[in-house]
Design a protein around this motif. Sequence first.
Motif, PDB file in Angstrom:
ATOM      1  N   THR A  79     -12.965   4.330  -2.436  1.00 41.83           N
ATOM      2  CA  THR A  79     -11.573   4.768  -2.279  1.00 41.83           C
ATOM      3  C   THR A  79     -11.316   5.144  -0.819  1.00 41.83           C
ATOM      4  OG1 THR A  79     -11.603   5.545  -4.542  1.00 41.83           O
ATOM      5  CG2 THR A  79      -9.815   6.348  -3.185  1.00 41.83           C
ATOM      6  N   LYS A  80     -12.313   5.738  -0.189  1.00 40.94           N
ATOM      7  CA  LYS A  80     -12.192   6.068   1.245  1.00 40.94           C
ATOM      8  C   LYS A  80     -11.937   4.792   2.049  1.00 40.94           C
ATOM      9  CE  LYS A  80     -14.872  10.191   2.288  1.00 40.94           C
ATOM     10  NZ  LYS A  80     -15.989  10.723   3.032  1.00 40.94           N
ATOM     11  N   ALA A  81     -12.707   3.756   1.706  1.00 45.33           N
ATOM     12  CA  ALA A  81     -12.541   2.479   2.415  1.00 45.33           C
ATOM     13  C   ALA A  81     -11.137   1.903   2.162  1.00 45.33           C
ATOM     14  CB  ALA A  81     -13.615   1.493   1.962  1.00 45.33           C
ATOM     15  N   LEU A  82     -10.647   2.078   0.931  1.00 47.11           N
ATOM     16  CA  LEU A  82      -9.301   1.576   0.616  1.00 47.11           C
ATOM     17  C   LEU A  82      -8.242   2.331   1.424  1.00 47.11           C
ATOM     18  CD1 LEU A  82      -9.411   1.242  -3.314  1.00 47.11           C
ATOM     19  CD2 LEU A  82      -9.300  -0.614  -1.664  1.00 47.11           C
ATOM     20  N   ALA A  83      -8.443   3.656   1.526  1.00 46.06           N
ATOM     21  CA  ALA A  83      -7.487   4.484   2.278  1.00 46.06           C
ATOM     22  C   ALA A  83      -7.483   4.082   3.755  1.00 46.06           C
ATOM     23  CB  ALA A  83      -7.838   5.956   2.115  1.00 46.06           C
ATOM     24  N   LYS A  84      -8.659   3.762   4.253  1.00 38.87           N
ATOM     25  CA  LYS A  84      -8.782   3.346   5.649  1.00 38.87           C
ATOM     26  C   LYS A  84      -8.012   2.040   5.871  1.00 38.87           C
ATOM     27  CE  LYS A  84     -12.568   2.957   8.943  1.00 38.87           C
ATOM     28  NZ  LYS A  84     -14.014   2.892   9.099  1.00 38.87           N
ATOM     29  N   ARG A 114      -3.754   3.333  -5.121  1.00 39.79           N
ATOM     30  CA  ARG A 114      -3.107   4.154  -6.149  1.00 39.79           C
ATOM     31  C   ARG A 114      -3.940   4.160  -7.436  1.00 39.79           C
ATOM     32  NH1 ARG A 114       2.020   2.362  -9.794  1.00 39.79           N
ATOM     33  NH2 ARG A 114       1.542   3.801 -11.475  1.00 39.79           N
ATOM     34  N   TYR A 115      -4.363   2.969  -7.879  1.00 37.84           N
ATOM     35  CA  TYR A 115      -5.121   2.912  -9.131  1.00 37.84           C
ATOM     36  C   TYR A 115      -6.473   3.611  -8.978  1.00 37.84           C
ATOM     37  CZ  TYR A 115      -1.517  -0.316 -10.698  1.00 37.84           C
ATOM     38  OH  TYR A 115      -0.316  -0.870 -11.043  1.00 37.84           O
ATOM     39  N   ALA A 116      -7.071   3.494  -7.797  1.00 37.37           N
ATOM     40  CA  ALA A 116      -8.363   4.172  -7.571  1.00 37.37           C
ATOM     41  C   ALA A 116      -8.160   5.691  -7.652  1.00 37.37           C
ATOM     42  CB  ALA A 116      -8.933   3.777  -6.214  1.00 37.37           C
ATOM     43  N   LEU A 117      -7.085   6.188  -7.008  1.00 31.08           N
ATOM     44  CA  LEU A 117      -6.819   7.635  -7.032  1.00 31.08           C
ATOM     45  C   LEU A 117      -6.537   8.094  -8.461  1.00 31.08           C
ATOM     46  CD1 LEU A 117      -4.556   7.943  -3.851  1.00 31.08           C
ATOM     47  CD2 LEU A 117      -6.853   8.885  -4.130  1.00 31.08           C
ATOM     48  N   GLU A 118      -5.781   7.298  -9.187  1.00 32.64           N
ATOM     49  CA  GLU A 118      -5.476   7.678 -10.574  1.00 32.64           C
ATOM     50  C   GLU A 118      -6.741   7.697 -11.428  1.00 32.64           C
ATOM     51  OE1 GLU A 118      -0.793   6.332 -10.926  1.00 32.64           O
ATOM     52  OE2 GLU A 118      -2.329   5.036 -11.785  1.00 32.64           O
ATOM     53  N   TRP A 119      -7.614   6.716 -11.197  1.00 33.66           N
ATOM     54  CA  TRP A 119      -8.867   6.666 -11.969  1.00 33.66           C
ATOM     55  C   TRP A 119      -9.715   7.906 -11.681  1.00 33.66           C
ATOM     56  CZ3 TRP A 119     -14.183   6.473 -11.226  1.00 33.66           C
ATOM     57  CH2 TRP A 119     -14.928   6.048 -12.332  1.00 33.66           C
ATOM     58  N   LEU A 120      -9.664   8.349 -10.423  1.00 33.02           N
ATOM     59  CA  LEU A 120     -10.448   9.529 -10.040  1.00 33.02           C
ATOM     60  C   LEU A 120      -9.775  10.847 -10.457  1.00 33.02           C
ATOM     61  CD1 LEU A 120     -11.473   8.317  -6.479  1.00 33.02           C
ATOM     62  CD2 LEU A 120     -13.065   8.853  -8.324  1.00 33.02           C
ATOM     63  N   GLY A 121      -8.532  10.744 -10.910  1.00 34.87           N
ATOM     64  CA  GLY A 121      -7.799  11.943 -11.320  1.00 34.87           C
ATOM     65  C   GLY A 121      -7.192  12.688 -10.137  1.00 34.87           C
ATOM     66  N   ASP A 122      -7.083  12.020  -8.991  1.00 29.37           N
ATOM     67  CA  ASP A 122      -6.489  12.645  -7.795  1.00 29.37           C
ATOM     68  C   ASP A 122      -4.977  12.390  -7.767  1.00 29.37           C
ATOM     69  OD1 ASP A 122      -9.042  13.295  -7.227  1.00 29.37           O
ATOM     70  OD2 ASP A 122      -9.310  11.872  -5.579  1.00 29.37           O
ATOM     71  N   VAL A 185      -3.035  10.154   2.574  1.00 28.72           N
ATOM     72  CA  VAL A 185      -3.929   8.995   2.721  1.00 28.72           C
ATOM     73  C   VAL A 185      -5.005   9.299   3.765  1.00 28.72           C
ATOM     74  CG1 VAL A 185      -4.073   6.580   3.463  1.00 28.72           C
ATOM     75  CG2 VAL A 185      -2.250   7.300   1.930  1.00 28.72           C
ATOM     76  N   ILE A 186      -4.584   9.943   4.847  1.00 32.08           N
ATOM     77  CA  ILE A 186      -5.559  10.289   5.905  1.00 32.08           C
ATOM     78  C   ILE A 186      -6.605  11.259   5.352  1.00 32.08           C
ATOM     79  CG2 ILE A 186      -5.789  11.556   8.097  1.00 32.08           C
ATOM     80  CD1 ILE A 186      -3.155  10.110   8.935  1.00 32.08           C
ATOM     81  N   LYS A 187      -6.147  12.148   4.463  1.00 34.39           N
ATOM     82  CA  LYS A 187      -7.063  13.107   3.836  1.00 34.39           C
ATOM     83  C   LYS A 187      -8.108  12.367   2.988  1.00 34.39           C
ATOM     84  CE  LYS A 187      -6.294  17.109   1.124  1.00 34.39           C
ATOM     85  NZ  LYS A 187      -5.263  17.863   0.425  1.00 34.39           N
ATOM     86  N   VAL A 188      -7.670  11.354   2.257  1.00 35.97           N
ATOM     87  CA  VAL A 188      -8.610  10.578   1.423  1.00 35.97           C
ATOM     88  C   VAL A 188      -9.600   9.839   2.320  1.00 35.97           C
ATOM     89  CG1 VAL A 188      -8.835   8.670  -0.225  1.00 35.97           C
ATOM     90  CG2 VAL A 188      -6.903  10.241  -0.421  1.00 35.97           C
ATOM     91  N   ARG A 189      -9.086   9.335   3.414  1.00 40.59           N
ATOM     92  CA  ARG A 189      -9.891   8.515   4.326  1.00 40.59           C
ATOM     93  C   ARG A 189     -11.029   9.321   4.954  1.00 40.59           C
ATOM     94  NH1 ARG A 189      -7.018   6.306   9.654  1.00 40.59           N
ATOM     95  NH2 ARG A 189      -7.421   8.468  10.189  1.00 40.59           N
ATOM     96  N   SER A 190     -10.732  10.592   5.265  1.00 43.20           N
ATOM     97  CA  SER A 190     -11.729  11.365   6.031  1.00 43.20           C
ATOM     98  C   SER A 190     -12.696  12.125   5.119  1.00 43.20           C
ATOM     99  CB  SER A 190     -11.018  12.321   6.956  1.00 43.20           C
ATOM    100  OG  SER A 190     -10.091  13.079   6.226  1.00 43.20           O
TER     101      SER A 190
END
Lengths: 190, 159
Positions: A79-84, A114-122, A185-190
């Motif tokens: 998910t980090k890679a996706l956010a990047k 979006r789907y990755a974040l939803e799967w993770l419950g974020d 998104v930047i928060k997910v990335r880092s």
Amino acid sequence: MRALADDLRWLRNAAQRVRDIDVVTAANPPEPFRCWLCDQRAPARSALLHALDSPRTGGLTQALSLIPPGDEALARKRTKALAKRVAKLATVLDEQEPELDELHRLRRAIRRLRYALEWLGDDAKPVKRVQEALGELGDVRATFELLEEFPEAGDLGDFQRELWARVHSGHHKARKAWRKARTSVIKVRS
Amino acid sequence: MNLFVVRHAYARPAERGEADEARPLTTKGKQRFSREVRAMRALDLTFDRIYHSPWLRAVQTADLLAKRLEGDSVVTSNLAKAPSSALLEELEGERVAVVGHQPWLGELAAWLVNGDTLLAENWKLGKGGVFWLSGEPAPSEMELRALMPPRWLRRLGAR
């Protein structure tokens, strides 16, 4: 997983034409274009039904049902890679007149995120808003693509101008939504 | 067509209540098959299509084999049952791999080479083993080019 990725892409492509025709028809386009779309739908639907009825779709459905549950740590890493990737592609929104294909690439990357974040419950809401704004542009892109095949597209000048107005407005909305989503998104990335 | 008939790698036994189709490869099974894939690299063997069964152990094997893939990977329910004309009609390409299960792969090879699935008992294939057939993918229209036992491939891949 490389195995199954090609099958998912194949199924998406098989469904895309009917989906595009339905979306464009639902937006109530000018009469001659609408009639042409109706003519195009039957063979597209027939091809889709053939694909859905194939051993490939049957195999894909079974294979997906057998995949073990995903690993959360790995999902977070990806998910980090996706956010990047989203953050990189989103620079297109700063351009005055971005190309529809570039916005389409961004929309697909955002959808995955979006789907990755939803799967993770974020919290995926900010990203979802950008996706929705870009989704409108995706529909316009599909309309342009079908218009390219329509023999009398040259007679629909007003309709095409209307589409470009929708592009500008969609771009504006997407940029606005992205400004709100960028921090998360930047928060997910880092 | 060059047809590589590949049996899935070693999978663990089914746990209580688990469907046979859901059995995954073991870690050792993955490592061993990865060595086989390295051997294929040494042999300069690539595929323009990989067809595989939807069962988990075949999907995971095909995924490892995909390192040698230069085209599309295709899952098909026709590889999770006895070989049929429908399976042969699906096959496209010049260098094609099919990943599936015994006894069906043996039946497939017997059908394509001998014209009779009943001769399958002569076509034994260990886990991770490969039959290399060539010719038209139709009954009696193919010939056996090579039998690649898993142990031989692993040795080659370990070098």
